[in-house]
Design a protein around this motif. Structure first.
Motif, PDB file in Angstrom:
ATOM      1  N   GLU A 175       0.870  -1.485   0.228  1.00  0.00           N
ATOM      2  CA  GLU A 175       0.244   0.047   0.016  1.00  0.00           C
ATOM      3  C   GLU A 175       0.938   1.371   0.028  1.00  0.00           C
ATOM      4  O   GLU A 175       0.459   2.369  -0.567  1.00  0.00           O
ATOM      5  CB  GLU A 175      -0.919  -0.010   1.300  1.00  0.00           C
ATOM      6  CG  GLU A 175      -2.221  -0.944   1.064  1.00  0.00           C
ATOM      7  CD  GLU A 175      -1.463  -2.276   1.642  1.00  0.00           C
ATOM      8  OE1 GLU A 175      -2.429  -3.291   1.796  1.00  0.00           O
ATOM      9  OE2 GLU A 175      -0.569  -2.605   1.839  1.00  0.00           O
ATOM     10  N   HIS A 176       2.008   1.145   0.563  1.00  0.00           N
ATOM     11  CA  HIS A 176       2.781   2.514   0.942  1.00  0.00           C
ATOM     12  C   HIS A 176       4.064   2.310   0.020  1.00  0.00           C
ATOM     13  O   HIS A 176       5.006   3.330   0.356  1.00  0.00           O
ATOM     14  CB  HIS A 176       2.875   2.750   2.127  1.00  0.00           C
ATOM     15  CG  HIS A 176       1.723   2.967   3.271  1.00  0.00           C
ATOM     16  ND1 HIS A 176       0.982   3.840   2.986  1.00  0.00           N
ATOM     17  CD2 HIS A 176       1.286   2.059   4.079  1.00  0.00           C
ATOM     18  CE1 HIS A 176      -0.069   3.252   3.841  1.00  0.00           C
ATOM     19  NE2 HIS A 176       0.097   2.414   4.540  1.00  0.00           N
ATOM     20  N   SER A 195      -7.024   1.414  -5.616  1.00  0.00           N
ATOM     21  CA  SER A 195      -7.105   2.687  -4.734  1.00  0.00           C
ATOM     22  C   SER A 195      -6.371   2.577  -3.427  1.00  0.00           C
ATOM     23  O   SER A 195      -6.124   3.616  -2.821  1.00  0.00           O
ATOM     24  CB  SER A 195      -8.728   3.002  -4.451  1.00  0.00           C
ATOM     25  OG  SER A 195      -9.431   2.144  -3.689  1.00  0.00           O
ATOM     26  N   SER A 233      -1.648   3.652  -2.046  1.00  0.00           N
ATOM     27  CA  SER A 233      -1.569   5.077  -2.196  1.00  0.00           C
ATOM     28  C   SER A 233      -0.552   5.929  -2.872  1.00  0.00           C
ATOM     29  O   SER A 233      -0.389   6.911  -3.286  1.00  0.00           O
ATOM     30  CB  SER A 233      -1.415   5.573  -0.783  1.00  0.00           C
ATOM     31  OG  SER A 233      -0.165   5.050  -0.136  1.00  0.00           O
ATOM     32  N   ARG A 234       0.590   5.065  -3.232  1.00  0.00           N
ATOM     33  CA  ARG A 234       1.580   5.692  -3.977  1.00  0.00           C
ATOM     34  C   ARG A 234       1.716   5.283  -5.596  1.00  0.00           C
ATOM     35  O   ARG A 234       2.740   5.691  -6.398  1.00  0.00           O
ATOM     36  CB  ARG A 234       3.100   5.103  -3.342  1.00  0.00           C
ATOM     37  CG  ARG A 234       3.281   5.858  -1.886  1.00  0.00           C
ATOM     38  CD  ARG A 234       4.701   5.415  -1.474  1.00  0.00           C
ATOM     39  NE  ARG A 234       5.443   6.292  -2.558  1.00  0.00           N
ATOM     40  CZ  ARG A 234       6.969   6.273  -2.467  1.00  0.00           C
ATOM     41  NH1 ARG A 234       7.618   5.267  -1.714  1.00  0.00           N
ATOM     42  NH2 ARG A 234       7.679   6.752  -3.128  1.00  0.00           N
ATOM     43  N   LYS A 284     -11.046   5.398  -3.067  1.00  0.00           N
ATOM     44  CA  LYS A 284     -10.473   6.260  -2.313  1.00  0.00           C
ATOM     45  C   LYS A 284      -9.841   7.227  -3.507  1.00  0.00           C
ATOM     46  O   LYS A 284      -9.909   7.090  -4.445  1.00  0.00           O
ATOM     47  CB  LYS A 284      -9.243   5.863  -1.333  1.00  0.00           C
ATOM     48  CG  LYS A 284      -9.663   4.781  -0.160  1.00  0.00           C
ATOM     49  CD  LYS A 284      -8.503   4.102   0.332  1.00  0.00           C
ATOM     50  CE  LYS A 284      -8.902   3.229   1.323  1.00  0.00           C
ATOM     51  NZ  LYS A 284      -7.755   2.505   2.162  1.00  0.00           N
ATOM     52  N   SER A 328      -7.124   8.796  -5.913  1.00  0.00           N
ATOM     53  CA  SER A 328      -6.250   8.011  -6.765  1.00  0.00           C
ATOM     54  C   SER A 328      -4.859   8.905  -6.893  1.00  0.00           C
ATOM     55  O   SER A 328      -4.990  10.076  -6.932  1.00  0.00           O
ATOM     56  CB  SER A 328      -6.728   7.848  -8.161  1.00  0.00           C
ATOM     57  OG  SER A 328      -5.805   7.374  -9.209  1.00  0.00           O
ATOM     58  N   SER A 329      -3.999   8.159  -6.993  1.00  0.00           N
ATOM     59  CA  SER A 329      -2.437   8.947  -7.045  1.00  0.00           C
ATOM     60  C   SER A 329      -1.932   8.728  -8.489  1.00  0.00           C
ATOM     61  O   SER A 329      -0.807   9.007  -8.849  1.00  0.00           O
ATOM     62  CB  SER A 329      -1.521   8.345  -6.098  1.00  0.00           C
ATOM     63  OG  SER A 329      -1.582   7.000  -6.122  1.00  0.00           O
TER      64      SER A 329
END
Length: 672
Positions: A499-500, A520, A523-524, A543, A545-546
């Motif tokens: 996730e990160h 989503s 996060s990165r 969530k 989006s990046s």
């Protein structure tokens, strides 16, 4: 009229030209750089009105044919003279004798072979330190007319000529030479002692010639030697206990069947023997004889003390790629205590083992790609400094499941074009356990979680069928390539733990019809490739989006959900959408994003949509909302008309039923 440009301190050459200045005159000599540029002016002779005090004169790319005293001899202050790319075929003898400040003389790409045919010497070059005679058509013996009296010369370039032989006396007048470049000649022979008198020689480039063997290499002062692109079958150093200063040796692109015989005592740091005909890393004898020899050593010598015929203790870079080597014995690499890069790609290696922690302690890059690997083994606490491992193109099927977990510094792992399966974790501990009973310990799969430094993982073309949940837990991946695994089943939690960290996700050409993974949650995540699949819908983004780049080419997308597009367009910078059966009027939000936002569609020319059923696709740039509103109005009119017609039919039917009983009653009252 003089059109040369004079450059001074603080004013660049381009700035002078842009201001249209042909001369720059200043009162103080301390402010003048005294550099004169007469290049690219179509000059046929040296300008006669050059100012005094010139330090650098550039006459390159003109049409000069003759250099005489009348034009140059007066400029004794010149220290850099560039005559590259002219047509010079005559130089007045002794022209440079009085130029006591001349350090750099560039005569490349001229017709100096014509001058040499007259057997006239150029004269003294007592001050010249760097001389460029490349690309002049010079052949054997002609260099004598230019190098006869150049005692200060340290740098000589003879590239791109037609020299076939280096004679014993070729450099007798230039004993201070430190660097000689003979690249791209036709050298077949080097006479004994041709370089022996050059005590200061440290760099020698003999690449791209026709040299077939070096059997008595004895230039102990040399630090840099390039013999690539020759026809070498043998490279052998004389048997000596003398310490050689050689640091760089390039023997690539030759025809050597055996490993070179290097100096017993050396400082060699870089060795390239790629693209030869090596069948083994032995330099003498047969494979069987060397194998027996190693067996004797192993039987009587502690492992850490085993050394081979040659010393590799200073070697940092070794390239053996593009050969026919079948194995890399540990006895060959055990002395390479400083080695950081080992490239043995494109060979025939079937097994590679590192089982002792003292071997290759400093290795950072190991390339075993495109071999025939069937066995690969890294012992515990081995290769602790390894950062990049290339194993692609080996069709590996079976390795120790914890092979990569044992490499704490591993940062990049290339595993494409193999047949590895991903193990399913039975339990995910906080730290990697010492025992294997927590896991499905199957030799047909491998673990990819708890690899503490791994950031780049390439698993394309592995015939993967299942991507299990938590497959990469505790592995800080930034890039994950799972492309070209047709039929891959992706567990909704397969990317859990990323996730990160995950930034790049590649899932192209997997025949995916539906992606259930919640992207989503990553996060990165910035770059996603879902091209050439069978997607009919996009995953729902729950969530923010990046994602900055999204590739959806060659799918079955008809409609992009409004809410998904709304979330994506806030971060999206690039989207690929070509070769999808999009509906024009069911993607109003997507049309708005493409036409009015800052999102770039590189393949916009191939992005089409269908306006009405069974119509020809139109480019998405030509679709307007008014067209869809008009279509909607027509549809509404048709619907209203149909509804009214249906209502009228129903009303008429009811009236017909009401009237029918009354007629029956009326008829019965008049019966007889």
């Amino acid at each position: 009229m003089l059109v040369c440009v004079f450059e001074w301190v603080g004013l660049a050459h381009e700035d002078v030209k842009s201001r249209g200045l042909s001369q720059v005159l200043v009162s103080s000599e301390s402010e003048v750089q005294n550099d004169v540029f007469c290049n690219d002016l179509n000059l046929q002779s040296t300008p006669a009105n050059l100012p005094p005090g010139i330090q650098k004169l550039d006459l390159s790319h003109n049409k000069l044919q003759n250099l005489t005293h009348e034009t140059l001899a007066f400029h004794t202050t010149i220290h850099h003279l560039n005559l590259h790319s002219n047509k010079i075929q005559f130089i007045q003898p002794g022209l440079f004798k009085d130029m006591t400040n001349l350090k750099v003389l560039i005569l490349s790409r001229n017709n100096l072979d014509v001058f040499a045919l007259n057997k006239t010497k150029i004269g003294s070059l007592k001050a010249v330190e760097s001389l460029d005679l490349s690309n002049n058509g010079l052949y054997t013996g002609m260099t004598d007319y230019f190098l006869g009296d150049s005692p200060a010369m340290t740098n000589l370039s003879l590239n791109g000529n037609s020299i076939t032989k280096i004679t014993k006396n070729a450099f007798c007048g230039s004993l201070a030479l430190r660097k000689i470049s003979l690249h791209n000649n036709v050298i077949l022979e080097i006479e004994d002692g041709a370089f022996d008198l050059l005590d200061y020689l440290t760099e020698l480039d003999l690449s791209k010639n026709s040299i077939t063997c070096i059997t008595d290499f004895n230039l102990s002062h040399l630090k840099w030697l390039n013999l690539s692109k020759n026809s070498l079958e043998t490279f052998q150093t004389i048997d000596s206990e003398h310490l050689y200063e050689l640091l760089y040796l390039d023997l690539s692109e030759n025809k050597m069947p055996y490993f070179p015989v290097l100096p017993k005592r050396n400082k060699l740091e870089y060795l390239d023997v790629s693209r030869n005909h090596l069948r083994s890393v032995n330099n003498t004898g047969t494979v069987e004889e060397l194998a027996n020899f190693r067996g004797t050593i192993l039987a009587h010598t502690p492992f850490r003390l085993i050394t081979r015929y040659q010393d590799f203790s200073s070697l940092i870079y070794l390239d053996l790629s593009y050969n026919q080597i079948k194995s890399i014995p540990q006895t060959f690499i055990c002395s390479m205590v400083m080695l950081e890069v080992l490239n043995v790609s494109r060979n025939c290696i079937e097994s590679f083992f590192v089982n002792h922690e003292d071997i290759l302690q400093n290795l950072k890059i190991l390339d075993l790609s495109y071999n025939s690997l069937q066995n690969l083994s890294f012992g515990e606490k081995t290769l602790q400094s390894l950062k990049e491992l290339f194993l692609q193109g080996n069709t590996l099927t079976t390795i120790n499941p914890q092979t990569f977990q044992r490499l704490p510094g591993l940062r990049s792992l290339q595993l494409q074009q193999n047949n590895l399966k991903i193990c399913i974790p039975q339990q995910i501990p906080v730290e990697l356990p010492k025992k294997d009973h927590f896991y499905q310990d199957s030799p047909s799969c491998v673990f990819f979680y708890s690899i503490p430094a791994l950031q780049f993982l390439y698993l394309s073309e592995n015939n993967l069928r299942v991507l299990p949940a938590n497959a990469f837990h505790n592995t800080p991946l930034k890039l994950l390539d799972l492309s070209l695994n047709p039929g891959l089943e992706i567990d909704p939690n397969s990317l859990s733990g990323l996730e990160h960290s995950l930034i790049h996700l590649l899932l192209k050409e997997n025949n995916i019809s539906q992606l259930n993974t919640d992207l989503s949650a990553l996060s990165r995540l910035k770059y996603v490739d879902l091209s050439t699949n069978q997607l009919t819908t996009l995953p729902i983004w729950n969530k923010e989006s990046s994602i900055e780049s999204l590739n959806l080419q060659n799918n079955n997308l008809v409609t992009l959900e409004y809410n998904t597009v709304l979330v994506l367009e806030r971060s999206l910078k690039t989207i690929y959408m070509g070769s999808n059966p999009l509906s024009c009027c069911s993607n109003i939000r997507f049309l708005h994003m493409v036409q009015r936002s800052a999102v770039v569609v590189p393949d916009i020319d191939t992005v089409t949509c269908v306006y009405v059923q069974d119509s020809e696709p139109v480019n998405i740039e030509k679709v307007t909302q008014d067209m869809c509103h008009t279509l909607d109005s027509r549809v509404i009119t048709i619907i209203v008309t149909v509804v009214i017609a249906l209502v009228l039919i129903v009303v008429l039917g009811l009236l017909s039923k009401l009237c029918h009983p009354r007629r029956r009653k009326h008829n019965s009252s008049f019966s007889a």
